[in-house]
Design a protein around this motif. Structure first.
Motif, PDB file in Angstrom:
ATOM      1  N   ARG A 161      -5.042   2.156   9.222  1.00 10.07           N
ATOM      2  CA  ARG A 161      -5.534   0.914   9.820  1.00 10.07           C
ATOM      3  C   ARG A 161      -4.460  -0.176   9.826  1.00 10.07           C
ATOM      4  NH1 ARG A 161      -7.321  -3.699   7.821  1.00 10.07           N
ATOM      5  NH2 ARG A 161      -7.344  -2.923   5.677  1.00 10.07           N
ATOM      6  N   LEU A 162      -3.776  -0.347   8.699  1.00  9.13           N
ATOM      7  CA  LEU A 162      -2.756  -1.387   8.604  1.00  9.13           C
ATOM      8  C   LEU A 162      -1.570  -1.108   9.520  1.00  9.13           C
ATOM      9  CD1 LEU A 162      -2.756  -1.999   4.748  1.00  9.13           C
ATOM     10  CD2 LEU A 162      -3.618  -3.527   6.520  1.00  9.13           C
ATOM     11  N   THR A 163      -1.243   0.174   9.689  1.00 10.99           N
ATOM     12  CA  THR A 163      -0.134   0.530  10.583  1.00 10.99           C
ATOM     13  C   THR A 163      -0.453   0.153  12.027  1.00 10.99           C
ATOM     14  OG1 THR A 163       0.530   2.347   9.126  1.00 10.99           O
ATOM     15  CG2 THR A 163       1.326   2.415  11.386  1.00 10.99           C
ATOM     16  N   LYS A 164      -1.701   0.369  12.426  1.00 10.69           N
ATOM     17  CA  LYS A 164      -2.111  -0.016  13.773  1.00 10.69           C
ATOM     18  C   LYS A 164      -2.015  -1.525  13.958  1.00 10.69           C
ATOM     19  CE  LYS A 164      -5.259   3.865  14.605  1.00 10.69           C
ATOM     20  NZ  LYS A 164      -6.678   4.280  14.805  1.00 10.69           N
ATOM     21  N   GLU A 165      -2.450  -2.266  12.926  1.00  8.53           N
ATOM     22  CA  GLU A 165      -2.376  -3.721  12.999  1.00  8.53           C
ATOM     23  C   GLU A 165      -0.929  -4.193  13.109  1.00  8.53           C
ATOM     24  OE1 GLU A 165      -4.333  -5.527   9.713  1.00  8.53           O
ATOM     25  OE2 GLU A 165      -6.311  -4.695  10.210  1.00  8.53           O
ATOM     26  N   GLU A 166      -0.047  -3.540  12.338  1.00  6.43           N
ATOM     27  CA  GLU A 166       1.368  -3.933  12.359  1.00  6.43           C
ATOM     28  C   GLU A 166       1.985  -3.651  13.723  1.00  6.43           C
ATOM     29  OE1 GLU A 166       5.222  -5.054  11.031  1.00  6.43           O
ATOM     30  OE2 GLU A 166       3.178  -5.535  10.415  1.00  6.43           O
ATOM     31  N   ASN A 167       1.643  -2.519  14.305  1.00  2.00           N
ATOM     32  CA  ASN A 167       2.209  -2.152  15.606  1.00  2.00           C
ATOM     33  C   ASN A 167       1.727  -3.056  16.728  1.00  2.00           C
ATOM     34  OD1 ASN A 167       3.626  -0.038  14.450  1.00  2.00           O
ATOM     35  ND2 ASN A 167       2.019   1.479  14.865  1.00  2.00           N
ATOM     36  N   SER A 168       0.529  -3.644  16.534  1.00  2.00           N
ATOM     37  CA  SER A 168      -0.033  -4.492  17.589  1.00  2.00           C
ATOM     38  C   SER A 168       0.224  -5.984  17.371  1.00  2.00           C
ATOM     39  CB  SER A 168      -1.546  -4.238  17.690  1.00  2.00           C
ATOM     40  OG  SER A 168      -2.175  -4.633  16.489  1.00  2.00           O
ATOM     41  N   ARG A 169       0.963  -6.293  16.325  1.00  2.00           N
ATOM     42  CA  ARG A 169       1.227  -7.719  16.035  1.00  2.00           C
ATOM     43  C   ARG A 169       2.039  -8.361  17.164  1.00  2.00           C
ATOM     44  NH1 ARG A 169       4.020  -8.791  10.597  1.00  2.00           N
ATOM     45  NH2 ARG A 169       3.520 -10.937  11.202  1.00  2.00           N
ATOM     46  N   ASN A 170       1.685  -9.560  17.460  1.00  2.00           N
ATOM     47  CA  ASN A 170       2.428 -10.315  18.465  1.00  2.00           C
ATOM     48  C   ASN A 170       3.761 -10.762  17.881  1.00  2.00           C
ATOM     49  OD1 ASN A 170       3.347 -12.254  20.331  1.00  2.00           O
ATOM     50  ND2 ASN A 170       1.232 -12.703  20.961  1.00  2.00           N
ATOM     51  N   ALA A 171       4.846 -10.526  18.571  1.00  2.00           N
ATOM     52  CA  ALA A 171       6.176 -10.850  18.045  1.00  2.00           C
ATOM     53  C   ALA A 171       6.509 -12.327  18.240  1.00  2.00           C
ATOM     54  CB  ALA A 171       7.231  -9.989  18.735  1.00  2.00           C
ATOM     55  N   GLN A 172       5.583 -13.195  17.812  1.00  2.00           N
ATOM     56  CA  GLN A 172       5.829 -14.627  17.875  1.00  2.00           C
ATOM     57  C   GLN A 172       6.133 -15.150  16.473  1.00  2.00           C
ATOM     58  OE1 GLN A 172       2.472 -16.504  19.669  1.00  2.00           O
ATOM     59  NE2 GLN A 172       2.820 -15.591  21.684  1.00  2.00           N
ATOM     60  N   GLY A 173       6.306 -16.421  16.361  1.00  2.00           N
ATOM     61  CA  GLY A 173       6.517 -17.036  15.054  1.00  2.00           C
ATOM     62  C   GLY A 173       7.949 -17.020  14.587  1.00  2.00           C
ATOM     63  N   LYS A 191       0.821  -1.205   0.000  1.00  2.00           N
ATOM     64  CA  LYS A 191       0.000   0.000   0.000  1.00  2.00           C
ATOM     65  C   LYS A 191       0.861   1.264   0.000  1.00  2.00           C
ATOM     66  CE  LYS A 191      -3.883  -2.159  -0.085  1.00  2.00           C
ATOM     67  NZ  LYS A 191      -4.727  -2.102  -1.301  1.00  2.00           N
ATOM     68  N   LYS A 192       2.001   1.221   0.684  1.00  2.00           N
ATOM     69  CA  LYS A 192       2.913   2.374   0.663  1.00  2.00           C
ATOM     70  C   LYS A 192       3.464   2.590  -0.750  1.00  2.00           C
ATOM     71  CE  LYS A 192       4.432   2.304   5.495  1.00  2.00           C
ATOM     72  NZ  LYS A 192       5.564   2.046   6.428  1.00  2.00           N
ATOM     73  N   ASN A 193       3.808   1.503  -1.416  1.00  2.00           N
ATOM     74  CA  ASN A 193       4.290   1.620  -2.799  1.00  2.00           C
ATOM     75  C   ASN A 193       3.207   2.181  -3.709  1.00  2.00           C
ATOM     76  OD1 ASN A 193       6.805   0.591  -2.153  1.00  2.00           O
ATOM     77  ND2 ASN A 193       6.265  -1.514  -2.660  1.00  2.00           N
ATOM     78  N   GLU A 215      -6.976   9.369  -0.880  1.00  2.00           N
ATOM     79  CA  GLU A 215      -7.644   9.505   0.414  1.00  2.00           C
ATOM     80  C   GLU A 215      -8.013   8.140   0.982  1.00  2.00           C
ATOM     81  OE1 GLU A 215     -11.525  11.757   2.408  1.00  2.00           O
ATOM     82  OE2 GLU A 215     -10.952  12.161   0.332  1.00  2.00           O
ATOM     83  N   ARG A 216      -8.526   7.266   0.116  1.00  2.00           N
ATOM     84  CA  ARG A 216      -8.880   5.916   0.577  1.00  2.00           C
ATOM     85  C   ARG A 216      -7.641   5.155   1.041  1.00  2.00           C
ATOM     86  NH1 ARG A 216     -12.407   6.203  -4.022  1.00  2.00           N
ATOM     87  NH2 ARG A 216     -10.902   5.026  -5.302  1.00  2.00           N
ATOM     88  N   LEU A 217      -6.539   5.331   0.315  1.00  2.00           N
ATOM     89  CA  LEU A 217      -5.295   4.657   0.699  1.00  2.00           C
ATOM     90  C   LEU A 217      -4.764   5.172   2.024  1.00  2.00           C
ATOM     91  CD1 LEU A 217      -3.017   4.118  -2.445  1.00  2.00           C
ATOM     92  CD2 LEU A 217      -3.705   2.437  -0.758  1.00  2.00           C
ATOM     93  N   ASP A 218      -4.854   6.480   2.236  1.00  2.00           N
ATOM     94  CA  ASP A 218      -4.398   7.060   3.509  1.00  2.00           C
ATOM     95  C   ASP A 218      -5.138   6.427   4.684  1.00  2.00           C
ATOM     96  OD1 ASP A 218      -2.413   8.798   2.639  1.00  2.00           O
ATOM     97  OD2 ASP A 218      -3.818  10.433   2.242  1.00  2.00           O
ATOM     98  N   GLN A 219      -6.436   6.251   4.527  1.00  2.00           N
ATOM     99  CA  GLN A 219      -7.236   5.659   5.598  1.00  2.00           C
ATOM    100  C   GLN A 219      -6.852   4.197   5.830  1.00  2.00           C
ATOM    101  OE1 GLN A 219     -11.268   6.294   4.317  1.00  2.00           O
ATOM    102  NE2 GLN A 219     -11.203   8.502   4.679  1.00  2.00           N
ATOM    103  N   GLU A 220      -6.641   3.479   4.731  1.00  2.00           N
ATOM    104  CA  GLU A 220      -6.280   2.072   4.870  1.00  2.00           C
ATOM    105  C   GLU A 220      -4.891   1.915   5.477  1.00  2.00           C
ATOM    106  OE1 GLU A 220      -6.476  -2.064   2.276  1.00  2.00           O
ATOM    107  OE2 GLU A 220      -6.753  -0.131   1.289  1.00  2.00           O
ATOM    108  N   LEU A 221      -3.977   2.806   5.140  1.00  2.00           N
ATOM    109  CA  LEU A 221      -2.625   2.762   5.706  1.00  2.00           C
ATOM    110  C   LEU A 221      -2.652   2.987   7.209  1.00  2.00           C
ATOM    111  CD1 LEU A 221      -0.466   4.538   2.988  1.00  2.00           C
ATOM    112  CD2 LEU A 221      -0.049   2.283   3.962  1.00  2.00           C
TER     113      LEU A 221
END
Length: 483
Positions: free
Chosen positions: A289-301, A239-241, A281-287
């Motif tokens: 959301r995705l950034t929040k998901e990335e920051n909250s990811r569990n550092a397992q795996g 999405k950033k690209n 504008e739609r991409l900004d909103q989606e980014l």
């Protein structure tokens, strides 16, 4: 061959910064199509030899045999194999009488402490590409691949497939053979394909003919041999690209000032600009959301393997590798010399037809001046009017691989006809956009000139030649004012 010097330099820079770089190519390397026009055989095979010389300098580990690579015949590719410092791979292109592969079916490499098995598969198709005299046949993939996997079992930590098979077949392979962790496909479609995980296999593709380089950074766990779910991480990068590309397109419109003023009265162009703003504008909103998901990811795996990727287009501003540039220059010079001799022979042949070049239904741009003098004058100030001149400046005006996008009416021309084309058609003229106009010059009210569409432009302004082409922007800039 134009992108090879930059591709070589990119590889050299990668090798300086990375401990283990494995350069692989799935094929469709030598020719664009599966069949070569007879009058272009010498030029195209000369180019193919230059490509192999360049790949030798780039230290490729392996190249898959695609059907397109057989366009000049199996014997030609076998002769090139003798000049290649890298192996050509195909497990299923075999002798009809003995069922023995003509090329290596696989090889095992060691990079970064990981044993990597690489298998090559050539795609199926009409038998015409392999005439009876070749004593060769392309076996079905499912007759060959399971045996190759069995042979490599225990010898490798990771399996890579260089595939010329259709994309649906590659997906089927991924679904049925999780032992293969990466499929790099070629010759079955255009453009770059972002790595997609199917089962435990990544499938990806880099656009043909050296226009991009695909970089896949792998952190491999040789014990689990399983990919982690990339989740939001890779989607966020995509999405950033995409946002970067949108920003570039929007700025193209803004170069002319406020688009609402610069394109006043051009509803089609303004609508395209407004749609780009809405997409951003739609991409900004989606980014967000995705950034929040990335920051909250569990550092397992950590037991899983992971990857990141990006595609590098061979942009003009990138530096050239001097050694590969020298190879490309020598090759294109020889290709041009061959074309020049062919043009002289055609013109000198008193038995040939239409010695000044076949123009078919094309009248030439000067035929437009009587009724469209202002439009003709505007065209004379564009790069289209100098398209053939740019080839002359580079000494490539006899290169039939370059000519179609630098002349008028290429669709009706063979290679020999392009080489002896009438002077008034040696540029991207009015009829390149508006279509053949001989009938229009005779009956203007009856035979109307056509209007350019996006498809008209994309015949040449495609990803491999112009990866930043924006149709609406180009149309507004080049519009000649004709009704």
């Amino acid at each position: 061959m134009g992108g090879l010097p930059k591709k070589a330099q990119q590889l050299e820079e990668l090798r300086k910064g990375k401990k283990a770089v494995l350069a692989l190519d799935s094929g469709a390397l030598l020719f664009k199509e599966e069949k070569i026009p007879p009058d272009q055989q010498q030029q195209l095979t000369t180019t193919a030899q230059g490509i192999v010389s360049a790949y030798n300098r780039m230290s490729f580990a392996a190249v898959g045999v695609a059907r397109q690579d057989l366009a000049a015949g199996l014997a030609f590719l076998l002769s090139l194999q003798q000049k290649s410092d890298f192996p050509w791979l195909s497990a299923n292109l075999v002798s009809r009488s003995q069922a023995k592969p003509y090329f290596k079916p696989h090889l095992v490499l060691r990079k970064g402490g990981i044993r990597i098995g690489v298998i090559g598969l050539t795609g199926p198709g009409p038998d015409a590409i392999l005439p009876q005299k070749d004593n060769a046949v392309i076996l079905p993939w499912d007759d060959v691949l399971p045996k190759e996997i069995a042979v490599l079992k225990g010898q490798t930590d990771m399996l890579v497939l260089l595939s010329n098979l259709p994309a649906p077949i590659n997906r089927k392979i991924a679904e049925t053979h999780p032992e293969i962790q990466l499929i790099v496909q070629a010759g079955t479609g255009s453009g770059n394909l972002v790595p997609e995980r199917v089962n435990n296999t990544l499938i990806t593709q880099v656009e043909q003919q050296g226009k991009s380089i695909g970089i896949l950074e792998v952190r491999w766990n040789r014990h689990s041999r399983k990919w982690e779910d990339p989740g939001a991480k890779n989607l966020l990068l995509d999405k950033k690209n995409e946002l970067d590309r949108l920003g570039w397109q929007i700025n193209r419109y803004r170069k002319h000032g406020d688009p609402k003023l610069a394109f006043k009265g051009q509803a089609e162009v303004l609508a395209a600009y407004e749609e780009l703003l809405a997409q951003r504008e739609r991409l900004d909103q989606e980014l967000c959301r995705l950034t929040k998901e990335e920051n909250s990811r569990n550092a397992q795996g950590a037991q899983f393997s992971s990857f990141s990727h990006h595609f590098e287009a061979m942009r003009k501003e990138l530096p050239d590798n001097p050694a590969v540039r020298a190879i490309v220059n020598a090759t294109t010079s020889e290709v041009n010399r061959i074309g020049k001799n062919a043009a002289k022979a055609r013109i000198a042949d008193s038995s040939g037809e239409n010695q000044k070049g076949s123009s078919g239904n094309y009248a030439g741009s000067t035929a437009c001046t009587g009724c469209h003098a202002p439009q003709f004058a505007k065209w004379r100030g564009t790069q289209h009017a100098m398209a053939y001149d740019t080839l002359e400046a580079k000494g490539q005006q006899f290169n039939v691989q370059c000519l179609p996008c630098h002349i008028t009416g290429p669709a009706a021309q063979t290679g020999q006809e392009m080489l002896a084309l009438a002077h008034d058609l040696r540029q991207v003229g009015c009829e390149s956009c508006h279509g053949p106009a001989r009938a229009h010059t005779l009956q203007p009210a009856v035979a109307k000139a056509g209007r350019p569409t996006m498809d008209t432009c994309l015949r040449c302004h495609s990803g491999e030649h112009d990866d930043r082409f924006v149709f609406a922007e180009a149309l507004s800039r080049l519009r000649c004012g004709a009704d």
